[in-house]
Design an enzyme around this catalytic site. Structure first.
Site, PDB file in Angstrom:
ATOM      1  N   LYS A 119       0.827  -1.209   0.000  1.00 47.92           N
ATOM      2  CA  LYS A 119       0.000   0.000   0.000  1.00 47.92           C
ATOM      3  C   LYS A 119       0.859   1.256   0.000  1.00 47.92           C
ATOM      4  O   LYS A 119       0.480   2.272  -0.583  1.00 47.92           O
ATOM      5  CB  LYS A 119      -0.968  -0.018   1.184  1.00 47.92           C
ATOM      6  CG  LYS A 119      -2.078  -1.041   0.994  1.00 47.92           C
ATOM      7  CD  LYS A 119      -3.252  -0.804   1.917  1.00 47.92           C
ATOM      8  CE  LYS A 119      -4.361  -1.802   1.600  1.00 47.92           C
ATOM      9  NZ  LYS A 119      -5.408  -1.854   2.611  1.00 47.92           N
ATOM     10  N   LYS A 201      -3.811 -10.509  -7.583  1.00 53.63           N
ATOM     11  CA  LYS A 201      -5.042 -10.797  -6.827  1.00 53.63           C
ATOM     12  C   LYS A 201      -6.211  -9.993  -7.401  1.00 53.63           C
ATOM     13  O   LYS A 201      -6.029  -8.850  -7.810  1.00 53.63           O
ATOM     14  CB  LYS A 201      -4.768 -10.372  -5.378  1.00 53.63           C
ATOM     15  CG  LYS A 201      -5.867 -10.600  -4.404  1.00 53.63           C
ATOM     16  CD  LYS A 201      -5.489 -10.058  -3.017  1.00 53.63           C
ATOM     17  CE  LYS A 201      -5.760  -8.566  -2.888  1.00 53.63           C
ATOM     18  NZ  LYS A 201      -5.783  -8.072  -1.499  1.00 53.63           N
ATOM     19  N   LYS A 204     -10.666  -4.867  -5.439  1.00 55.72           N
ATOM     20  CA  LYS A 204     -11.680  -3.824  -5.638  1.00 55.72           C
ATOM     21  C   LYS A 204     -11.077  -2.590  -6.296  1.00 55.72           C
ATOM     22  O   LYS A 204     -11.760  -1.833  -6.956  1.00 55.72           O
ATOM     23  CB  LYS A 204     -12.204  -3.354  -4.274  1.00 55.72           C
ATOM     24  CG  LYS A 204     -12.947  -4.357  -3.457  1.00 55.72           C
ATOM     25  CD  LYS A 204     -13.358  -3.713  -2.123  1.00 55.72           C
ATOM     26  CE  LYS A 204     -13.230  -4.683  -0.971  1.00 55.72           C
ATOM     27  NZ  LYS A 204     -13.256  -4.154   0.348  1.00 55.72           N
TER      28      LYS A 204
HETATM   29  P1  TYM Z   1     -10.775  -6.387   2.658  1.00 60.02           P
HETATM   30  O1  TYM Z   1     -11.896  -5.435   2.788  1.00 60.02           O
HETATM   31  O2  TYM Z   1      -9.597  -6.032   1.797  1.00 60.02           O
HETATM   32  O3  TYM Z   1     -11.286  -7.774   2.124  1.00 60.02           O
HETATM   33  C1  TYM Z   1     -12.383  -8.451   2.739  1.00 60.02           C
HETATM   34  C2  TYM Z   1     -12.127  -9.954   2.729  1.00 60.02           C
HETATM   35  O4  TYM Z   1     -11.978 -10.428   1.389  1.00 60.02           O
HETATM   36  C3  TYM Z   1     -10.777 -11.216   1.292  1.00 60.02           C
HETATM   37  N1  TYM Z   1     -10.248 -11.059  -0.073  1.00 60.02           N
HETATM   38  C4  TYM Z   1     -10.050 -12.067  -0.945  1.00 60.02           C
HETATM   39  N2  TYM Z   1     -10.248 -13.391  -0.832  1.00 60.02           N
HETATM   40  C5  TYM Z   1      -9.958 -14.167  -1.925  1.00 60.02           C
HETATM   41  N3  TYM Z   1      -9.492 -13.653  -3.095  1.00 60.02           N
HETATM   42  C6  TYM Z   1      -9.264 -12.337  -3.255  1.00 60.02           C
HETATM   43  N4  TYM Z   1      -8.817 -11.864  -4.412  1.00 60.02           N
HETATM   44  C7  TYM Z   1      -9.556 -11.471  -2.133  1.00 60.02           C
HETATM   45  N5  TYM Z   1      -9.470 -10.125  -1.948  1.00 60.02           N
HETATM   46  C8  TYM Z   1      -9.886  -9.891  -0.688  1.00 60.02           C
HETATM   47  C9  TYM Z   1      -9.868 -10.635   2.353  1.00 60.02           C
HETATM   48  O5  TYM Z   1      -8.864 -11.545   2.738  1.00 60.02           O
HETATM   49  C10 TYM Z   1     -10.836 -10.329   3.473  1.00 60.02           C
HETATM   50  O6  TYM Z   1     -11.082 -11.478   4.260  1.00 60.02           O
HETATM   51  N6  TYM Z   1      -8.115  -5.893   6.826  1.00 60.02           N
HETATM   52  C11 TYM Z   1      -9.293  -6.502   6.291  1.00 60.02           C
HETATM   53  C12 TYM Z   1     -10.574  -6.079   7.009  1.00 60.02           C
HETATM   54  C13 TYM Z   1     -10.543  -6.259   8.495  1.00 60.02           C
HETATM   55  C14 TYM Z   1     -10.626  -7.507   9.189  1.00 60.02           C
HETATM   56  C15 TYM Z   1     -10.629  -7.153  10.573  1.00 60.02           C
HETATM   57  C16 TYM Z   1     -10.715  -8.831   8.774  1.00 60.02           C
HETATM   58  C17 TYM Z   1     -10.505  -5.266   9.424  1.00 60.02           C
HETATM   59  N7  TYM Z   1     -10.537  -5.800  10.672  1.00 60.02           N
HETATM   60  C18 TYM Z   1     -10.700  -8.143  11.553  1.00 60.02           C
HETATM   61  C19 TYM Z   1     -10.780  -9.825   9.781  1.00 60.02           C
HETATM   62  C20 TYM Z   1     -10.772  -9.462  11.138  1.00 60.02           C
HETATM   63  C21 TYM Z   1      -9.439  -6.071   4.839  1.00 60.02           C
HETATM   64  O7  TYM Z   1      -8.941  -5.073   4.422  1.00 60.02           O
HETATM   65  O8  TYM Z   1     -10.252  -6.829   4.116  1.00 60.02           O
END
Ligand code: TYM
Length: 337
Positions: A119, A201, A204
């Protein structure tokens, strides 16, 4: 359900950032598991709007996206009476514990986070401290609720490991305050790749709209995106080195149909990529159809959304306050008399 049955259930927690509508990657890597786990576990699911601030989003857009993401979680079929569904910034213990955990996390271990490095590269004009402390806020999210399992995609594994290390360190000093969480990373779907670049990957934030499928894309759009997915020139549906695009499509097809790779290879023996891509697109369209249809009515019902948000925040505050109070006492903060 009786209290005894509720007590025996293990706790599951996960959050998602509201920065854009989830992709098929978010759905297959996380959201689909959330829904499946909500039947058997005591679940808490939330929207990480504080995490989203690390990329300084437009305020109006962040508010709209948070509301839309909240509607989407409810549309998944997570029952707000059985599970807690909440918005992170509505529960002040998250920011509070994250500060305390910053003081129990070493600069060196936070510097090793690959997502911070990625990032920092992506937003090189805004490498703020929030971006650096992102994993300690995530650790606070998890540890506040004495979480047993955290369903996430593979990209969050390193953050989970940091949360475990911080929990163990804190427990080592002050006694057993936190439950040490386990990641729950699905065997398939944990890393869905871009449809245009199978080495990256699905994300979004990808600038190329053909690279990712949004969970709310219309069937026509989904169809076109799969038709233009990057593959290879061999024209054989099988797992092999150098066939990352096809393997990604096989993974998506497998997640949506429940068929394993051997069955998929047999099904498409002697058929071309055109047939295979159409079948994958149809499977994705059917998988996402109930979510898209439910979402339309849920997002329009603003008073239902407000009621659920209030209820979710109150329930989350009740659970998290117990841990936050205990932590404050342990570290020596003077309890409010
Ligand atoms: P975020 O918002 O980037 O993504 C949400 C969830 O989607 C999963 N993910 C994927 N899984 C498979 N293939 C992909 N290409 C892919 N892209 C994203 C992510 O692994 C995630 O599970 N930091 C976290 C949010 C968060 C969180 C937490 C998660 C904040 N606090 C506490 C668990 C526990 C995040 O940015 O996810």
């Amino acid at each position: 359900m009786t209290n005894v049955a509720q007590e025996q259930k293990k706790r599951v927690l996960s959050l998602i950032q509201p920065t854009a509508m989830p992709t098929l990657g978010n759905y297959l890597g996380a959201l689909k598991n959330w829904k499946e786990m909500s039947r058997d576990y005591d679940c808490i699911f939330g929207i990480a709007d504080l995490h989203a601030l690390t990329s300084r989003p437009n305020p109006g857009e962040l508010r709209r996206q948070t509301l839309e993401m909240f509607a989407l979680l409810l549309s998944l079929g997570l029952d707000p009476d059985e599970n807690i569904v909440f918005v992170q910034s509505h529960v002040c213990a998250h920011s509070e514990l994250s500060w305390i955990l910053n003081c129990y996390t070493q600069f060196g271990e936070a510097s090793r986070m690959t997502q911070f490095k990625e990032k920092s590269h992506k937003q090189s004009d805004n490498i703020n401290i929030g971006l650096f402390a992102y994993p300690t806020l995530m650790a606070a999210d998890i540890l506040l609720y004495l979480t047993n399992f955290v369903p996430v995609g593979a990209d969050q594994k390193q953050h989970l490991e940091l949360a475990r290390d911080v929990a163990e360190r804190f427990n080592g000093i002050y006694g057993n305050v936190f439950t040490v969480p386990e990641p729950f990373i699905g065997k398939k779907g944990a890393k869905i790749m871009s449809l245009q670049d199978p080495a990256a990957k699905m994300s979004k934030s990808d600038a190329n709209p053909k690279a990712s499928v949004s969970v709310l894309d219309e069937p026509d759009t989904i169809f076109k995106k799969f038709k233009s997915a990057v593959t290879d020139s061999e024209a054989q549906v099988r797992r092999a080195e150098g066939k990352d695009g096809i393997v990604n499509l096989m993974t998506i097809y497998s997640c949506c149909t429940g068929k394993d790779f051997d069955a998929i290879e047999r099904e498409f023996e002697g058929k071309g990529y055109g047939d295979f891509k159409s079948a994958v697109a149809e499977a994705v369209i059917e998988e996402l159809r109930p979510l898209r249809e439910k979402y339309k009515s849920v997002v329009a019902d603003k008073s239902y959304l407000a009621d659920c948000a209030v209820k979710g925040a109150a329930a989350a505050a009740r659970v998290s306050a117990r841990t936050a109070d205990k932590v404050k006492k342990k570290v020596g903060l003077w309890q409010k008399p």
